[in-house]
Enzyme design. Sequence first.
Site, PDB file in Angstrom:
ATOM      1  N   GLY A 102      -2.660   1.609  -4.755  1.00  0.00           N
ATOM      2  CA  GLY A 102      -2.949   2.875  -5.431  1.00  0.00           C
ATOM      3  C   GLY A 102      -3.563   2.687  -6.803  1.00  0.00           C
ATOM      4  O   GLY A 102      -3.304   1.698  -7.494  1.00  0.00           O
ATOM      5  N   ARG A 157       5.709  11.443   2.469  1.00  0.00           N
ATOM      6  CA  ARG A 157       7.152  11.630   2.249  1.00  0.00           C
ATOM      7  C   ARG A 157       7.969  11.556   3.543  1.00  0.00           C
ATOM      8  O   ARG A 157       9.025  12.155   3.661  1.00  0.00           O
ATOM      9  CB  ARG A 157       7.440  12.953   1.530  1.00  0.00           C
ATOM     10  N   HIS A 211       8.000   4.389  -7.672  1.00  0.00           N
ATOM     11  CA  HIS A 211       7.999   3.410  -6.584  1.00  0.00           C
ATOM     12  C   HIS A 211       8.480   2.053  -7.096  1.00  0.00           C
ATOM     13  O   HIS A 211       9.299   1.386  -6.456  1.00  0.00           O
ATOM     14  CB  HIS A 211       6.597   3.255  -5.980  1.00  0.00           C
ATOM     15  N   ALA A 243       0.341  -3.300  -4.048  1.00  0.00           N
ATOM     16  CA  ALA A 243       0.161  -1.866  -4.292  1.00  0.00           C
ATOM     17  C   ALA A 243      -1.338  -1.586  -4.381  1.00  0.00           C
ATOM     18  O   ALA A 243      -2.028  -2.185  -5.198  1.00  0.00           O
ATOM     19  CB  ALA A 243       0.859  -1.471  -5.588  1.00  0.00           C
ATOM     20  N   ARG A 290      12.017   0.063  -5.983  1.00  0.00           N
ATOM     21  CA  ARG A 290      12.003  -1.260  -5.354  1.00  0.00           C
ATOM     22  C   ARG A 290      12.960  -2.223  -6.051  1.00  0.00           C
ATOM     23  O   ARG A 290      13.524  -3.106  -5.416  1.00  0.00           O
ATOM     24  CB  ARG A 290      10.598  -1.867  -5.405  1.00  0.00           C
ATOM     25  N   ALA A 328      10.347   1.375  -9.750  1.00  0.00           N
ATOM     26  CA  ALA A 328      11.771   1.438 -10.100  1.00  0.00           C
ATOM     27  C   ALA A 328      12.644   1.443  -8.846  1.00  0.00           C
ATOM     28  O   ALA A 328      13.683   0.771  -8.804  1.00  0.00           O
ATOM     29  CB  ALA A 328      12.049   2.676 -10.949  1.00  0.00           C
ATOM     30  N   LYS A 369       8.381   6.262   5.227  1.00  0.00           N
ATOM     31  CA  LYS A 369       7.763   5.023   5.706  1.00  0.00           C
ATOM     32  C   LYS A 369       7.836   3.895   4.684  1.00  0.00           C
ATOM     33  O   LYS A 369       8.072   2.741   5.052  1.00  0.00           O
ATOM     34  CB  LYS A 369       6.326   5.252   6.165  1.00  0.00           C
TER      35      LYS A 369
END
Length: 173
Positions: free
Chosen positions: A39, A15, A53, A37, A57, A55, A18
């Site tokens: 993850g 958080r 994330h 991505a 972008r 949304a 970055k």
Amino acid sequence: MIRNGHITLVLGGARSGKSGFSERLAKESGLERHYIATGRAYDDEMHERIACHRADRGDNWTTHEVPLDLMERLTDIDAPGRVILVDCLTLWLTNLMMEERDIDTAAAAFVRQFESLSAKLVLVSNEVGLGIVPDNKMAREFRDHAGRLHQRIAASADEVFFVAAGLPLRMKG
């Protein structure tokens, strides 16, 4: 090392801002944007994080979900006139560890791949080595792998930033 592409490494804590900073760098490049991505969503909370994330972008990205085969996907989508943002390398390391892959070999191959890339590459990773020494072997190995990966990338990168409290500090370039 001679290469066509430009490599930027963005490090920071959880958080820290970055990802947002990295996305701004990609947007400001004016290039066609691709987002890798790394993850994996093992639970509802991670599904929600990924959705947020995505949304945040917006629609001006081509998203690739790549938990393991990062180098293959980079080769597939590499092209001049593109910026490829990889978020994040510490999740990629986690995935490699969970699959019991050879981390040092994967990290060395990843950095070697920079020589052949034409796209601008923005790499995001968590700096995990600033806290206390973890109390278990796996966590210590993770911290050590991440630190070595960051050093390898930073040595080859054109730019390195450290982000804390939403403020980027240029460390190289």
